[in-house]
Design an enzyme around this catalytic site. Structure first.
Site, PDB file in Angstrom:
ATOM      1  N   ASP A   1       0.774  -1.276  -0.142  1.00  0.00           N
ATOM      2  CA  ASP A   1      -0.016  -0.018   0.005  1.00  0.00           C
ATOM      3  C   ASP A   1       1.158   1.452   0.142  1.00  0.00           C
ATOM      4  O   ASP A   1       2.071   1.877   0.307  1.00  0.00           O
ATOM      5  CB  ASP A   1      -1.156   0.235   1.436  1.00  0.00           C
ATOM      6  CG  ASP A   1      -2.235  -0.602   1.333  1.00  0.00           C
ATOM      7  OD1 ASP A   1      -2.271  -1.893  -0.597  1.00  0.00           O
ATOM      8  OD2 ASP A   1      -3.066  -0.695   1.848  1.00  0.00           O
ATOM      9  N   ASP A   2       0.324   2.515  -0.630  1.00  0.00           N
ATOM     10  CA  ASP A   2       0.718   4.007  -0.485  1.00  0.00           C
ATOM     11  C   ASP A   2       1.222   4.069  -1.246  1.00  0.00           C
ATOM     12  O   ASP A   2       2.751   4.953  -1.431  1.00  0.00           O
ATOM     13  CB  ASP A   2       1.211   4.221   1.122  1.00  0.00           C
ATOM     14  CG  ASP A   2       0.613   3.481   2.341  1.00  0.00           C
ATOM     15  OD1 ASP A   2      -1.076   3.540   1.207  1.00  0.00           O
ATOM     16  OD2 ASP A   2       0.089   3.460   3.329  1.00  0.00           O
TER      17      ASP A   2
ATOM     18  N   HIS B   1      -5.708   3.738  -4.725  1.00  0.00           N
ATOM     19  CA  HIS B   1      -5.804   4.066  -3.446  1.00  0.00           C
ATOM     20  C   HIS B   1      -6.147   5.295  -3.002  1.00  0.00           C
ATOM     21  O   HIS B   1      -5.832   5.992  -1.541  1.00  0.00           O
ATOM     22  CB  HIS B   1      -4.155   3.109  -2.483  1.00  0.00           C
ATOM     23  CG  HIS B   1      -4.336   3.092  -1.040  1.00  0.00           C
ATOM     24  ND1 HIS B   1      -5.697   2.398  -0.536  1.00  0.00           N
ATOM     25  CD2 HIS B   1      -3.828   3.651  -0.111  1.00  0.00           C
ATOM     26  CE1 HIS B   1      -4.811   2.359   0.535  1.00  0.00           C
ATOM     27  NE2 HIS B   1      -3.471   2.985   0.759  1.00  0.00           N
TER      28      HIS B   1
ATOM     29  N   HIS C   1      -5.141   9.738   0.423  1.00  0.00           N
ATOM     30  CA  HIS C   1      -5.647   9.260   1.797  1.00  0.00           C
ATOM     31  C   HIS C   1      -6.244   9.172   3.195  1.00  0.00           C
ATOM     32  O   HIS C   1      -6.215   8.716   3.519  1.00  0.00           O
ATOM     33  CB  HIS C   1      -4.124   8.299   2.097  1.00  0.00           C
ATOM     34  CG  HIS C   1      -3.816   7.281   2.661  1.00  0.00           C
ATOM     35  ND1 HIS C   1      -3.468   7.104   3.859  1.00  0.00           N
ATOM     36  CD2 HIS C   1      -3.842   5.994   2.188  1.00  0.00           C
ATOM     37  CE1 HIS C   1      -3.381   6.024   3.908  1.00  0.00           C
ATOM     38  NE2 HIS C   1      -3.271   4.838   2.939  1.00  0.00           N
TER      39      HIS C   1
ATOM     40  N   HIS D   1       3.116  -3.918   4.892  1.00  0.00           N
ATOM     41  CA  HIS D   1       3.867  -2.807   5.140  1.00  0.00           C
ATOM     42  C   HIS D   1       5.384  -2.444   4.717  1.00  0.00           C
ATOM     43  O   HIS D   1       5.862  -2.169   5.539  1.00  0.00           O
ATOM     44  CB  HIS D   1       3.431  -2.238   6.209  1.00  0.00           C
ATOM     45  CG  HIS D   1       1.450  -2.106   6.559  1.00  0.00           C
ATOM     46  ND1 HIS D   1       1.191  -3.130   7.109  1.00  0.00           N
ATOM     47  CD2 HIS D   1       0.959  -0.988   5.988  1.00  0.00           C
ATOM     48  CE1 HIS D   1      -0.301  -2.709   7.001  1.00  0.00           C
ATOM     49  NE2 HIS D   1      -0.788  -1.613   6.137  1.00  0.00           N
TER      50      HIS D   1
HETATM   51 ZN   LIG Z   1      -2.938   3.393   3.203  1.00  0.00          ZN
END
Ligand SMILES: [Zn+2]
Length: 232
Positions: free
Chosen positions: A49-50, A99, A103, A193
């Site tokens: 993610d991110d 995503h 955020h 992560h």
């Molecule tokens: Zn995220």
């Protein structure tokens, strides 16, 4: 007074229900939500993610060394900051997912904000040269009514995860690896992560061991949209 008490209790209960619903990884009101795919084949999807972040090239190198394709859920604002990073993910043959742009927790947002958060990001993903299918993952796993409704109207699948190894063992690479390898099932969607700075170092250290351990257990790695296509 009694009536007011009952009304207050009902309100609190409804509020709690909405909170639980907004957080659920396995249910949403519109269009369904995938946290794992029902399949007999030993296939799993690795997700990050991110993206993109300064740590992304290191993760791309680890994946390339193991010959594995994964799915990167991108934040639109991060793509704007690092378009070359997003292009590099796409060029390496990985899947890019949406995503949101900024955020935000996608709860109690106006239809305009929801559309803008999703569409700006999809446009940036296309701008990075990615041509494959795009799925959506809500920030913090949070969504309520407006977001699922919008995604369904646009035909964009919502994808969460069923395995998040670093939740229980933050910073412990050996434990993260052990938990992921022991916990994966056919159709699992693993969230790692691995893209932040020092706080994500343990996930990056665990990644090769997770991949090798799952390969040894007979699993193959597919991108999220490939996994969705495996649904029985
Ligand atoms: Zn995220």
């Amino acid at each position: 007074m009694k009536k007011a008490g009952i009304a207050l209790a009902a309100l609190l209960l409804a509020g709690y229900g909405a909170y639980r619903l907004s957080k659920s990884r396995t249910f949403q009101l519109f269009g369904g939500l995938t946290s794992r795919v029902e399949t007999d084949r030993r296939v799993v999807a690795l997700t990050f993610d991110d993206a993109p972040t300064p740590a992304t090239p290191a993760v791309l190198e680890l994946l390339a060394a193991e010959g594995v394709k994964a799915t990167f859920y991108c934040i639109g604002a991060n793509i704007e900051k690092d378009p070359a990073g997003a292009a590099r993910i796409a060029a390496a043959g990985h899947e890019l997912g949406n995503h949101t742009y900024s955020h935000l927790r996608m709860v109690f947002k106006t239809p305009y904000t929801i559309a803008s958060e999703v569409e700006r990001t999809s446009a940036l993903i296309r701008g990075a040269g990615y041509k494959g299918p795009v799925t959506f993952r809500p920030p913090y796993g949070k969504k309520l009514v407006g977001l699922p409704y919008y995604l369904r109207s646009r035909g964009i699948p919502t994808v969460t995860w069923d395995l998040e190894p670093d939740t229980y063992f933050p910073g412990d690479a050996a434990k993260i690896e052990e938990y992921a390898v022991a916990g994966a099932r056919p159709g699992s969607i693993i969230l790692l992560h691995a893209l932040c700075g020092d706080a994500c170092a343990a996930d990056r250290a665990a990644l090769p061991g997770i991949i090798r351990g799952l390969k040894a257990a007979g699993f193959t790695f597919v991108r999220v949209s490939g996994l969705l296509a495996e649904e029985k």
